[in-house]
Structures are given as structure tokens and as C-alpha cells.
Design a protein around this motif. Structure first.
Motif, PDB file in Angstrom:
ATOM      1  N   ALA A 262      -9.829  40.022 -20.908  1.00  0.00           N
ATOM      2  CA  ALA A 262      -8.388  40.270 -20.840  1.00  0.00           C
ATOM      3  C   ALA A 262      -7.976  41.446 -21.723  1.00  0.00           C
ATOM      4  O   ALA A 262      -8.522  41.653 -22.805  1.00  0.00           O
ATOM      5  N   ASP A 263      -6.983  42.188 -21.262  1.00  0.00           N
ATOM      6  CA  ASP A 263      -6.384  43.282 -22.025  1.00  0.00           C
ATOM      7  C   ASP A 263      -5.395  42.675 -23.023  1.00  0.00           C
ATOM      8  O   ASP A 263      -4.453  41.985 -22.628  1.00  0.00           O
ATOM      9  N   LEU A 264      -5.582  42.948 -24.317  1.00  0.00           N
ATOM     10  CA  LEU A 264      -4.762  42.322 -25.357  1.00  0.00           C
ATOM     11  C   LEU A 264      -3.296  42.716 -25.250  1.00  0.00           C
ATOM     12  O   LEU A 264      -2.395  41.897 -25.491  1.00  0.00           O
ATOM     13  N   ARG A 265      -3.042  43.961 -24.913  1.00  0.00           N
ATOM     14  CA  ARG A 265      -1.660  44.427 -24.806  1.00  0.00           C
ATOM     15  C   ARG A 265      -0.938  43.712 -23.666  1.00  0.00           C
ATOM     16  O   ARG A 265       0.217  43.303 -23.801  1.00  0.00           O
ATOM     17  N   LEU A 266      -1.632  43.526 -22.554  1.00  0.00           N
ATOM     18  CA  LEU A 266      -1.040  42.805 -21.427  1.00  0.00           C
ATOM     19  C   LEU A 266      -0.871  41.326 -21.748  1.00  0.00           C
ATOM     20  O   LEU A 266       0.115  40.698 -21.348  1.00  0.00           O
ATOM     21  N   LEU A 267      -1.841  40.760 -22.459  1.00  0.00           N
ATOM     22  CA  LEU A 267      -1.727  39.361 -22.872  1.00  0.00           C
ATOM     23  C   LEU A 267      -0.470  39.138 -23.693  1.00  0.00           C
ATOM     24  O   LEU A 267       0.271  38.171 -23.488  1.00  0.00           O
ATOM     25  N   ALA A 268      -0.226  40.027 -24.652  1.00  0.00           N
ATOM     26  CA  ALA A 268       0.952  39.901 -25.513  1.00  0.00           C
ATOM     27  C   ALA A 268       2.233  39.971 -24.678  1.00  0.00           C
ATOM     28  O   ALA A 268       3.165  39.175 -24.874  1.00  0.00           O
ATOM     29  N   ALA A 269       2.280  40.933 -23.755  1.00  0.00           N
ATOM     30  CA  ALA A 269       3.473  41.081 -22.917  1.00  0.00           C
ATOM     31  C   ALA A 269       3.730  39.831 -22.091  1.00  0.00           C
ATOM     32  O   ALA A 269       4.877  39.358 -21.983  1.00  0.00           O
ATOM     33  N   ASP A 270       2.682  39.260 -21.513  1.00  0.00           N
ATOM     34  CA  ASP A 270       2.858  38.076 -20.677  1.00  0.00           C
ATOM     35  C   ASP A 270       3.176  36.835 -21.502  1.00  0.00           C
ATOM     36  O   ASP A 270       3.892  35.943 -21.042  1.00  0.00           O
ATOM     37  N   LEU A 271       2.652  36.771 -22.720  1.00  0.00           N
ATOM     38  CA  LEU A 271       2.973  35.646 -23.599  1.00  0.00           C
ATOM     39  C   LEU A 271       4.454  35.660 -23.966  1.00  0.00           C
ATOM     40  O   LEU A 271       5.111  34.610 -24.023  1.00  0.00           O
ATOM     41  N   ILE A 272       4.984  36.853 -24.201  1.00  0.00           N
ATOM     42  CA  ILE A 272       6.386  36.991 -24.587  1.00  0.00           C
ATOM     43  C   ILE A 272       7.316  36.774 -23.401  1.00  0.00           C
ATOM     44  O   ILE A 272       8.458  36.329 -23.563  1.00  0.00           O
ATOM     45  N   ASN A 273       6.831  37.056 -22.197  1.00  0.00           N
ATOM     46  CA  ASN A 273       7.649  37.017 -20.983  1.00  0.00           C
ATOM     47  C   ASN A 273       8.518  35.757 -20.887  1.00  0.00           C
ATOM     48  O   ASN A 273       9.747  35.831 -20.843  1.00  0.00           O
ATOM     49  N   GLU A 274       7.902  34.602 -20.842  1.00  0.00           N
ATOM     50  CA  GLU A 274       8.674  33.368 -20.712  1.00  0.00           C
ATOM     51  C   GLU A 274       9.320  32.946 -22.028  1.00  0.00           C
ATOM     52  O   GLU A 274      10.312  32.225 -22.036  1.00  0.00           O
ATOM     53  N   ALA A 275       8.747  33.417 -23.146  1.00  0.00           N
ATOM     54  CA  ALA A 275       9.252  33.011 -24.453  1.00  0.00           C
ATOM     55  C   ALA A 275      10.650  33.534 -24.734  1.00  0.00           C
ATOM     56  O   ALA A 275      11.377  32.978 -25.561  1.00  0.00           O
ATOM     57  N   GLU A 276      11.065  34.605 -24.062  1.00  0.00           N
ATOM     58  CA  GLU A 276      12.360  35.194 -24.355  1.00  0.00           C
ATOM     59  C   GLU A 276      13.535  34.432 -23.753  1.00  0.00           C
ATOM     60  O   GLU A 276      14.689  34.761 -23.990  1.00  0.00           O
ATOM     61  N   HIS A 277      13.264  33.392 -22.955  1.00  0.00           N
ATOM     62  CA  HIS A 277      14.346  32.655 -22.305  1.00  0.00           C
ATOM     63  C   HIS A 277      15.309  32.031 -23.309  1.00  0.00           C
ATOM     64  O   HIS A 277      16.524  32.059 -23.115  1.00  0.00           O
ATOM     65  N   GLY A 278      14.778  31.422 -24.350  1.00  0.00           N
ATOM     66  CA  GLY A 278      15.647  30.749 -25.315  1.00  0.00           C
ATOM     67  C   GLY A 278      14.843  30.178 -26.458  1.00  0.00           C
ATOM     68  O   GLY A 278      13.609  30.106 -26.400  1.00  0.00           O
ATOM     69  N   PRO A 279      15.518  29.720 -27.519  1.00  0.00           N
ATOM     70  CA  PRO A 279      14.810  29.187 -28.680  1.00  0.00           C
ATOM     71  C   PRO A 279      14.131  27.850 -28.422  1.00  0.00           C
ATOM     72  O   PRO A 279      13.363  27.375 -29.259  1.00  0.00           O
ATOM     73  N   ASP A 280      14.418  27.239 -27.266  1.00  0.00           N
ATOM     74  CA  ASP A 280      13.771  25.974 -26.910  1.00  0.00           C
ATOM     75  C   ASP A 280      12.640  26.174 -25.913  1.00  0.00           C
ATOM     76  O   ASP A 280      12.046  25.213 -25.424  1.00  0.00           O
ATOM     77  N   SER A 281      12.319  27.435 -25.597  1.00  0.00           N
ATOM     78  CA  SER A 281      11.186  27.720 -24.723  1.00  0.00           C
ATOM     79  C   SER A 281       9.888  27.589 -25.506  1.00  0.00           C
ATOM     80  O   SER A 281       9.899  27.409 -26.726  1.00  0.00           O
ATOM     81  N   SER A 282       8.767  27.705 -24.797  1.00  0.00           N
ATOM     82  CA  SER A 282       7.471  27.573 -25.462  1.00  0.00           C
ATOM     83  C   SER A 282       6.441  28.411 -24.720  1.00  0.00           C
ATOM     84  O   SER A 282       6.476  28.498 -23.490  1.00  0.00           O
ATOM     85  N   ALA A 283       5.540  29.033 -25.491  1.00  0.00           N
ATOM     86  CA  ALA A 283       4.466  29.827 -24.890  1.00  0.00           C
ATOM     87  C   ALA A 283       3.183  29.618 -25.684  1.00  0.00           C
ATOM     88  O   ALA A 283       3.177  29.694 -26.919  1.00  0.00           O
TER      89      ALA A 283
END
Length: 449
Positions: A262-283
Motif C-alpha cells: 500500500a501507498d502510505l500517502r494514499l492510506l492516510a488520505a483514505d483513513l481521514i476520508n470517513e473520519a472527517e464526518h464528525g467527532p463521533d465517527s471512527s476510522a
């Protein structure tokens, strides 16, 4: 605006040696508790009962009390003029994106409907199968408290249209701080889908209106759509009134299983993707490679720092407090973690994702490889994006045309096959004390037998 984001709190949990508390934190999305607050439940129950008794008047009062909006009952339904104004307010590129998204979701769900009804002759003389029929009515709830979400309506309404639901009613809370306007992009999506029955209401009161019916809002047989904890509580509450609710759509969560390819930069972007929804989200990121997990930290910190507020704080909390990094001893253990977590979205960022797919038992959707992103799934692919969260993927599925279909089993026997099965009927009927059941066999015996 950018700034430094400290990823020291982004803990790495080694699953095989993790304490019960560490595992619980990951699997519970950092909540530390289960169930709905009793005070919230009691408050929502009062709202539901008020709407059941007073109808439109209760909806108007709820808008005034909770949303500070003074609207007459005549404005509960969105007017044709408002639809026209919404179309004028939405840019043409966004309209085209909405149309393309609808087309993608439509294509996926048409395949489901094509396969929904079936018949098979399991042996000579015995035909069995299922006949699928659309439910008569549905109420679709589209949240608007945190922003404009036309994609939610696309994801939950397009399958209902494809399934052939006769009456589709949309409920949308007015834009916060407005004088009662409904999000224009959501109205454009409704218009593109041919939906004209759109109502505005405070979330919990709107759910109650769909379940009970009011002078203005029609009663429906089923309610579908995500929302706040208050909305989710209202959805649970109205089930006692006989309305079926598709539950399990809470704060978003995502898991990525990755290997050293896996590409680390892409991993970070995808990990953050759903996490930005709200403080009650989880990744959560799971891997058998400690090097990968350690290496992704600076990329996460760098990309978080580029986010504007409040998304930066949302994402940081979702990853550091509610999620984290998990080191697995083997790929089998990595998938055991993913299945226990049962995410809304699961991405297999590994060299051969199809080889790992059979081990992915519980998730709302499985995305194969780093080019199949969460965002593409949410907006463009056409697969469901309104999905079970908080572990509900172990017992339920995402919203598709199947959500809006009921199935009747069908069967046909010819006479020889009936006579072959007749002793089974008479034996069980006699054992259970049902002589009339047995008589349906004896009455068909040839004269003289």
C-alpha cells in the motif's frame, strides 16, 4: 488554514496482546458506553406522542422550539416555486454530478431488481421460488444539520424508485439558521428522481409525522434514512406504533486492512476520508506490518493539518480517540479484527484484495484496492453508501432496492409429486393434532383407496 497536528495520541494496538479495555475501545468506537441515553429517549417519546396527538400543530411547535423557526402549517410541504428556486440556485456542474450519481445508483439497483424474483424446479413436479413486490410507501429522512447532503437522498431514494415504490415521501429539516428553506441541492436531487412530496420538519418530529401521519404529512409503512442520535431515537420509538424502520445508520465508521504494497500517502488520505464526518465517527487501520503502521503516522499528521476546521478536529478525534492503528499477527487475525469491528466501509488495500475477500464477512461494503476509495463509493460508483454502522453490519445490510421489496415464496406441485409428499403431511398433521390438515390429503385419494 494549516497547523501542526500531534499524532502522539494515535495509538498502535497490538491485537494479540491487547487488553480487553484496548480492544473494547476500538470495537466500541471509543464511546465507552452502549445504548441510548434514557433522558434523550424520554424527551423523544414526548415529541412522538405530541405529533401523534396534535399532528401539524406539533410539527410547527417543534420547529419553533428546537429550530427557532416560525412557519405556518401551510409551509410544511415544499412548494413548486421552491423547487424552481432550488434549480436556479444550484450550479450546472453540481446538477450534472447529481444526475451521474443517480444513473450509477440506478444501474446497480436495476441488477438487483432483475434478480429479485425467481423460480426453480428442484425436482420433477416441484416448482419453488420467490416473487418480489415493492412496498406500498416509504418515508425517506435526509439530514441537514451539518451541511448539504444530496448524496444521501440519491442513495436512499434511487433504489426506492427502481424498486417501484408507489408513494415516496421525503422529510428534510430546514437549513439551520434559515427562515425555513430546504437545502436546494437536495431538492434538485428529488426533482431529478421525480419526487415531489418533500416536507420540512424538525428531525424527531418529522420521523413521528411519517410514522403517524398528520393533516399534511402522509403516513408511510416504512422509514429509511440516517440522522442524529435524536433522529435515531425517534426511529426506534415509532416502531412501537407499527411503522417499520431500517435501523443501524449511526455515526460513520471505516476500516482499512493494508499490507506493505500500500501507498502510505494514499492510506492516510483514505483513513481521514470517513473520519472527517464528525467527532463521533471512527476510522481504523489494520495491518500485519509494524513498519507500515509507524510509517503512516506522519502522513496522517500532515494531511490532517491541511484540513479546515471543524473537519480537522473531527478527523483527529475520529482517528486518535475513536479509532487507531491495529497490528495483527497474521492476515487471518487482521480480518478477524475487521469482522469484529464490522465497519460501515471496509477497504482492502492489499496486493491481492480478491484473495482476501472471502475472509471479509461483516461490513456494509467491501472496496477492493486503493483505487476503490471510500469517496468514490459514497458518491459515484453506485453501490450502496447508506450502510449499517457501529457494528450493525454483522446483522444488516446497506440500503438497496432490496430494502424496498417484500418477497412471497411461491410453489407448485403436480399430482405425482403431491402424492409422494402426502405421507409427510399426514404424519406431521397427525402428530401435531390437525385433522383438517390431514384431510386435505385423504380427500384427494382416489375413490376406493
Amino acid at each position: 488554514m494549516t497547523g501542526t497536528v500531534n499524532m502522539a495520541d494515535l495509538r498502535l494496538v497490538e491485537w494479540s496482546t491487547a487488553t480487553a479495555e484496548e480492544r473494547h475501545r476500538i470495537l466500541s468506537r471509543g464511546s465507552g458506553h452502549d445504548g441510548i441515553d434514557e433522558g434523550l429517549r424520554a424527551s423523544i417519546a414526548t415529541i412522538v406522542e405530541d405529533v401523534r396527538k396534535r399532528g401539524d400543530a406539533a410539527l410547527v411547535d417543534a420547529l419553533g422550539r428546537f429550530d427557532k423557526m416560525d412557519l405556518p402549517a401551510e409551509r410544511l410541504r415544499v412548494s413548486e416555486e421552491e423547487f424552481a428556486q432550488a434549480r436556479a440556485a444550484v450550479s450546472e456542474p453540481l446538477v450534472e454530478a447529481i444526475r451521474t450519481s443517480i444513473a450509477q445508483v440506478r444501474a446497480f439497483n436495476e441488477l438487483i431488481v432483475e434478480r429479485a424474483s425467481w423460480t426453480v424446479e428442484t425436482r420433477p413436479g416441484l416448482l419453488v421460488g420467490e416473487q418480489a413486490t415493492a412496498i406500498p410507501s416509504v418515508g425517506l429522512f435526509v439530514p441537514s444539520g451539518k451541511g448539504s447532503f444530496p448524496s444521501v437522498l440519491i442513495q436512499i431514494a434511487t433504489p426506492a424508485v427502481v424498486a417501484g415504490v408507489e408513494r415516496i415521501v421525503v422529510m428534510v429539516p430546514p437549513v439551520p439558521g434559515s427562515t425555513g428553506q430546504v437545502d436546494p441541492a437536495t431538492l434538485v436531487a428529488a426533482q431529478e428522481l421525480g419526487l415531489s412530496e418533500v416536507y420540512r420538519s424538525n428531525g424527531p418530529a418529522g420521523i413521528a409525522a411519517l410514522a403517524c401521519g398528520t393533516e399534511t404529512v402522509p403516513k408511510v409503512r416504512k422509514i429509511v434514512g440516517p440522522g442524529s442520535p435524536a433522529v435515531a431515537c425517534a426511529q426506534l420509538e415509532v416502531q412501537r406504533l407499527g411503522c417499520v424502520v431500517e435501523v443501524g445508520f449511526g455515526p460513520t465508521d471505516a476500516a482499512i486492512v493494508a499490507d506493505d504494497s500500500a501507498d502510505l500517502r494514499l492510506l492516510a488520505a483514505d483513513l481521514i476520508n470517513e473520519a472527517e464526518h464528525g467527532p463521533d465517527s471512527s476510522a481504523v487501520l489494520v495491518s500485519t506490518s509494524r513498519t507500515l503502521l509507524e510509517g503512516v503516522r506522519p502522513h496522517v499528521a500532515e494531511q490532517l493539518a491541511e484540513l479546515p476546521e471543524p473537519r480537522r478536529t473531527y478527523a483527529t478525534t475520529s482517528i486518535a480517540a475513536n479509532g487507531g492503528l491495529v497490528l495483527a499477527a497474521s492476515r487471518e487475525e487482521a480480518m478477524e479484527v475487521a469482522n469484529a469491528y464490522a465497519p460501515e466501509h471496509l477497504q482492502l488495500a492489499v496486493e491481492e484484495p480478491k484473495a482476501l475477500l472471502p475472509l471479509a464477512k461483516y461490513s456494509g461494503t467491501v472496496l477492493l484496492g486503493q483505487w476503490t476509495t471510500f469517496a468514490a463509493s459514497n458518491f459515484a460508483i453506485g453501490t450502496p453508501a447508506t450502510l449499517p454502522t457501529t457494528g450493525f453490519a454483522q446483522v444488516s445490510s446497506g440500503v438497496t432496492a432490496s430494502t424496498y421489496l417484500v418477497r412471497a415464496a411461491i410453489a407448485q406441485l403436480d399430482e405425482p409429486e403431491f402424492r409422494r409428499l402426502a405421507p409427510v403431511v399426514t404424519e406431521l398433521a397427525g402428530h401435531e393434532g390437525f385433522p383438517a390438515h390431514a384431510a386435505t390429503v385423504t380427500v384427494r385419494q382416489p375413490a376406493g383407496d
